[in-house]
Enzyme design. Structure first.
Site, PDB file in Angstrom:
ATOM      1  N   GLY A 130      42.989  38.231  -2.603  1.00 44.94           N
ATOM      2  CA  GLY A 130      41.838  39.231  -2.246  1.00 44.94           C
ATOM      3  C   GLY A 130      42.260  40.232  -2.077  1.00 44.94           C
ATOM      4  N   GLY A 131      43.565  40.964  -2.344  1.00 45.14           N
ATOM      5  CA  GLY A 131      43.941  42.181  -2.213  1.00 45.14           C
ATOM      6  C   GLY A 131      43.215  43.131  -2.904  1.00 45.14           C
ATOM      7  N   LYS A 132      43.011  43.095  -4.226  1.00 43.83           N
ATOM      8  CA  LYS A 132      42.396  43.919  -4.865  1.00 43.83           C
ATOM      9  C   LYS A 132      40.724  44.045  -4.642  1.00 43.83           C
ATOM     10  CE  LYS A 132      45.642  44.478  -8.708  1.00 43.83           C
ATOM     11  NZ  LYS A 132      46.447  43.353  -8.173  1.00 43.83           N
ATOM     12  N   CYS A 139      50.443  41.606 -13.524  1.00 44.75           N
ATOM     13  CA  CYS A 139      51.861  42.232 -12.895  1.00 44.75           C
ATOM     14  C   CYS A 139      53.021  42.101 -13.643  1.00 44.75           C
ATOM     15  CB  CYS A 139      52.121  41.931 -11.409  1.00 44.75           C
ATOM     16  SG  CYS A 139      52.141  39.935 -11.375  1.00 44.75           S
ATOM     17  N   ASP A 174      42.494  39.894 -12.864  1.00 47.83           N
ATOM     18  CA  ASP A 174      43.991  40.156 -12.703  1.00 47.83           C
ATOM     19  C   ASP A 174      44.637  38.702 -13.077  1.00 47.83           C
ATOM     20  OD1 ASP A 174      46.362  40.688 -11.739  1.00 47.83           O
ATOM     21  OD2 ASP A 174      45.862  40.897  -9.798  1.00 47.83           O
ATOM     22  N   ASP A 209      38.229  32.324  -7.563  1.00 54.20           N
ATOM     23  CA  ASP A 209      39.510  32.005  -7.998  1.00 54.20           C
ATOM     24  C   ASP A 209      39.537  30.398  -8.231  1.00 54.20           C
ATOM     25  OD1 ASP A 209      42.441  33.255  -7.920  1.00 54.20           O
ATOM     26  OD2 ASP A 209      42.751  31.137  -8.032  1.00 54.20           O
TER      27      ASP A 209
END
Length: 392
Positions: free
Chosen positions: A233-235, A344, A291, A251
């Site tokens: 959940g960082g973004k 990434c 992502d 997710d």
């Protein structure tokens, strides 16, 4: 433990890693089984292991073997240290050098380029094609530890105020140009997660390039935003700190989001987690960010095992998965809404080639923003694109 005993322990762990065991699990088990080892011993052994994994190809060449012992020999030679002074066999030190091990070996500068910069042989061609002239400098950076970055939660504090709060706890930082919320930790990184600033949701650990990707996403007031591949959940949290949008997270492996409710509460942010069966009912969204799972090649400094274990077959499987996620995400976007795509990864096949495929096969969409980031920009390697759907 003596420095030599730490190297001996790291060599044993590296042999187990080469046999297929995950490094993190090996280190955790070793610490539990060796209670005599203090925190400095554990940290030093961890550094030895992960430094050797990042540089496995060059260290093996410098050490004469791809064994744990060979990797540690190579590390010492790369650092300009005489291995004979460490491999003495005294106490818990590694056994003395054999005649073959003591023989002269090439220096790092004498190794072939792909070996010297620790490029995985299986992906060398696609890395060279994707990176072009940046191939060597990027691969050289991936041999070293990644910087530690924090994201300042603008709902709790400004960046300067957060830096001052951290400094009061012995954590030194400096602003980073990749994002207006990014602080690079220059001293005291091991104290971050025990700090008041972390406990009170003022800062989160997040790479600066990851923050830059979240910054690129368009967020209108009151917009409904879905992070489709949310992971931890960082973004989600980075976007939610920017304004008044309503945020949803999903997710395919829900257990990855298990800490998100607590992290969101600490940050003073509301996030609704959705199961797969709830997505269509909750749609449409003004922004869907995917992502996607990827090779992780842009983050090999942080997860170096993937550098050696990712194969061309893995890349084929991943690109097919990414294409499916992108198509699925598009179906959840409202007319006039936006679709964000991020990896990434440093590989074109996972990045701009995916967007080109999508646009060629899906009428009514246009690309309105794109960003390529490599470790040369200071953070991890990331790719991000923003597409806009026609009004329909």
């Amino acid at each position: 433990m003596t420095p030599a005993a730490r190297i001996a322990a790291a060599a044993e762990l590296l042999d187990a890693w080469r046999a297929g065991a995950p490094a993190e699990k090996l280190l955790t088990t070793w610490a539990r089984q060796n209670r005599f080892a203090g925190s400095k011993d554990r940290a030093a052994i961890r550094d030895h292991v992960f430094d050797a994994i990042r540089c496995a190809r060059s260290f093996a060449a410098l050490g004469g073997a791809a064994t744990g012992r060979g990797l540690m020999l190579g590390r010492l030679r790369a650092d300009g240290i005489d291995p004979g002074a460490v491999f003495t066999g005294e106490g818990h030190a590694p056994a003395p050098l054999s005649e073959a091990e003591a023989a002269p070996l090439p220096n790092l500068a004498d190794l072939p380029e792909a070996v010297a910069c620790d490029c995985p042989e299986a992906l060398e061609e696609v890395l060279r094609d994707s990176l072009g002239p940046a191939f060597r400098p990027v691969m050289d950076l991936l041999r070293h530890r990644a910087p530690v970055f924090l994201r300042v939660n603008l709902r709790r504090s400004g960046r300067d105020e957060a830096a001052a709060l951290l400094a009061g706890e012995g954590i030194e930082t400096r602003p980073h140009a990749l994002s207006p919320t990014a602080l690079e930790v220059t001293a005291g990184a091991r104290r971050v997660q025990q700090s008041r600033a972390f406990a009170e949701g003022v800062v989160e650990l997040q790479d600066a390039a990851s923050q830059a990707v979240a910054d690129l996403m368009p967020l209108g007031p009151g917009a409904r935003v879905l992070d489709l591949c949310a992971g931890g959940g960082g973004k989600t949290l980075a976007m939610a700190a920017r304004g008044t949008a309503r945020h949803y997270a999903h997710d395919a492996a829900p257990q990855r989001m298990r800490d998100l409710p607590d992290r969101a509460a600490r940050a003073g942010i509301a996030v609704t987690c959705l199961a797969s069966a709830e997505l269509d009912e909750a749609a449409p969204f003004d922004l869907v960010l995917c992502d996607v799972p990827c090779s992780g090649s842009g983050a090999w400094r942080r997860s170096p095992e993937a550098k050696w274990r990712t194969t061309p077959d893995d890349l084929t499987r991943l690109t097919a998965l990414q294409a499916g996620i992108l198509d699925r995400a598009a179906a959840l976007v409202a007319p006039g809404g936006h679709l964000g795509y991020a990896t990434c990864s440093l590989l074109s096949a996972e990045n701009d080639a995916q967007i080109a495929r999508f646009l060629a096969n899906t009428p009514g969409w246009m690309r309105i923003a794109e960003r390529h980031l490599t470790p040369l920009d200071g953070g991890d390697g990331f790719y991000a694109a923003v597409l806009r759907r026609g009004d329909g």
